[in-house]
Design a protein around this motif. Sequence first.
Motif, mmCIF file in Angstrom:
data_model
loop_
_atom_site.group_PDB
_atom_site.id
_atom_site.type_symbol
_atom_site.label_atom_id
_atom_site.label_comp_id
_atom_site.label_asym_id
_atom_site.label_seq_id
_atom_site.Cartn_x
_atom_site.Cartn_y
_atom_site.Cartn_z
ATOM 1 N N LEU A 136 47.683 39.759 48.353
ATOM 2 C CA LEU A 136 47.595 40.861 49.316
ATOM 3 C C LEU A 136 46.561 41.903 48.887
ATOM 4 O O LEU A 136 45.828 42.438 49.728
ATOM 5 C CB LEU A 136 48.970 41.507 49.486
ATOM 6 C CG LEU A 136 49.990 40.661 50.270
ATOM 7 C CD1 LEU A 136 51.405 41.180 50.040
ATOM 8 C CD2 LEU A 136 49.657 40.684 51.766
ATOM 9 N N ILE A 137 46.495 42.172 47.599
ATOM 10 C CA ILE A 137 45.480 43.110 47.112
ATOM 11 C C ILE A 137 44.085 42.553 47.363
ATOM 12 O O ILE A 137 43.156 43.291 47.737
ATOM 13 C CB ILE A 137 45.705 43.424 45.615
ATOM 14 C CG1 ILE A 137 46.964 44.291 45.455
ATOM 15 C CG2 ILE A 137 44.496 44.153 45.020
ATOM 16 C CD1 ILE A 137 47.363 44.566 44.020
ATOM 17 N N SER A 138 43.904 41.254 47.196
ATOM 18 C CA SER A 138 42.611 40.616 47.490
ATOM 19 C C SER A 138 42.261 40.758 48.968
ATOM 20 O O SER A 138 41.093 40.997 49.321
ATOM 21 C CB SER A 138 42.656 39.131 47.109
ATOM 22 O OG SER A 138 42.814 38.965 45.721
ATOM 23 N N PHE A 139 43.274 40.642 49.832
ATOM 24 C CA PHE A 139 43.037 40.838 51.255
ATOM 25 C C PHE A 139 42.643 42.281 51.547
ATOM 26 O O PHE A 139 41.848 42.555 52.456
ATOM 27 C CB PHE A 139 44.279 40.450 52.063
ATOM 28 C CG PHE A 139 44.464 38.965 52.207
ATOM 29 C CD1 PHE A 139 43.377 38.107 52.227
ATOM 30 C CD2 PHE A 139 45.724 38.419 52.324
ATOM 31 C CE1 PHE A 139 43.538 36.737 52.360
ATOM 32 C CE2 PHE A 139 45.911 37.049 52.455
ATOM 33 C CZ PHE A 139 44.813 36.201 52.476
ATOM 34 N N GLY A 140 43.194 43.214 50.760
ATOM 35 C CA GLY A 140 42.796 44.604 50.911
ATOM 36 C C GLY A 140 41.333 44.810 50.554
ATOM 37 O O GLY A 140 40.621 45.585 51.210
ATOM 38 N N GLU A 141 40.875 44.103 49.544
ATOM 39 C CA GLU A 141 39.461 44.195 49.147
ATOM 40 C C GLU A 141 38.554 43.582 50.215
ATOM 41 O O GLU A 141 37.459 44.090 50.493
ATOM 42 C CB GLU A 141 39.267 43.495 47.805
ATOM 43 C CG GLU A 141 39.980 44.206 46.655
ATOM 44 C CD GLU A 141 40.008 43.392 45.376
ATOM 45 O OE1 GLU A 141 39.589 42.209 45.415
ATOM 46 O OE2 GLU A 141 40.441 43.937 44.337
ATOM 47 N N LEU A 142 39.027 42.488 50.816
ATOM 48 C CA LEU A 142 38.269 41.877 51.905
ATOM 49 C C LEU A 142 38.193 42.823 53.092
ATOM 50 O O LEU A 142 37.130 42.965 53.719
ATOM 51 C CB LEU A 142 38.910 40.555 52.322
ATOM 52 C CG LEU A 142 38.294 39.834 53.533
ATOM 53 C CD1 LEU A 142 36.806 39.576 53.322
ATOM 54 C CD2 LEU A 142 39.048 38.535 53.807
ATOM 55 N N ARG A 143 39.282 43.478 53.380
ATOM 56 C CA ARG A 143 39.290 44.468 54.476
ATOM 57 C C ARG A 143 38.255 45.547 54.236
ATOM 58 O O ARG A 143 37.510 45.941 55.154
ATOM 59 C CB ARG A 143 40.696 45.054 54.606
ATOM 60 C CG ARG A 143 40.797 46.160 55.643
ATOM 61 C CD ARG A 143 40.683 47.537 55.013
ATOM 62 N NE ARG A 143 40.789 48.616 55.990
ATOM 63 C CZ ARG A 143 40.503 49.876 55.732
ATOM 64 N NH1 ARG A 143 40.089 50.242 54.517
ATOM 65 N NH2 ARG A 143 40.609 50.795 56.681
ATOM 66 N N ASN A 144 38.181 46.043 53.006
ATOM 67 C CA ASN A 144 37.210 47.094 52.687
ATOM 68 C C ASN A 144 35.782 46.596 52.861
ATOM 69 O O ASN A 144 34.902 47.340 53.324
ATOM 70 C CB ASN A 144 37.424 47.586 51.261
ATOM 71 C CG ASN A 144 38.733 48.350 51.102
ATOM 72 O OD1 ASN A 144 39.295 48.847 52.082
ATOM 73 N ND2 ASN A 144 39.234 48.440 49.879
#
Length: 233
Positions: A49-57
């Motif tokens: 989920l944190i990786s998905f947050g980085e992708l979102r950014n």
Amino acid sequence: MTNSEKFLDTYNKIDNYLKKIDGYDSFVNFAQKIKNSSNKVVKRFKDELISFGELRNAIVHNPKIGNKAIAEPHESTVLRISELYENITNPKKVIPEFQFKVLGAKKEEFINDILIEMKKKSFSQFPVFDENGFVCELINNNTISRWLSSQLEENGTIIIENVKVGDLIPEIEFKENYKFVSRNTSIYEAYDLFINQINKKQRNLDVIFITQNGKPTEKLFGLITIEDIANLI
């Protein structure tokens, strides 16, 4: 919708859900919500989920090229974040996932019938019921082996005659090595009970029994072993 739009839509749903259930203010970022969440699914898939947050950014904070996001997620990524959203907001429950008729025997019953059923249906343990039909212990293959060893004659023969289920209870190595959960418990919460037992006592729970409200004085809806739930998760 493009993949980036679908991804951001699901990402925002997860972000808003965590904000709502944990009561976060708007200034708390996504990574902090993930790291501090008590949600069992979020804790289990924290790094993803944190990786998905980085992708979102990367999608949001970088300029578009030709009106397209510079980081366009793959279809599999969109499907995965959608799957996580469903698991976070509506995780599978132990019922109906592990619902079936639980075979067991009362203490005063002879052991023969339940042993035949164990062989026929290839199960390795069974609950012992008290006079009211509620679980009072659990007998497994280890218990049976220990009992058989205790019955050895000096010449190596074993005489088994009129043996009752209750006769095996003294040979249980770890008494009451099971827990009860309600039918509305998520599979992730149930899995954590197994893991916590291993971490705290350096041994596994034999089973988790499922009843209406997680009380031992209720009808059994099913049971779970660590092998069952590990394969599912």
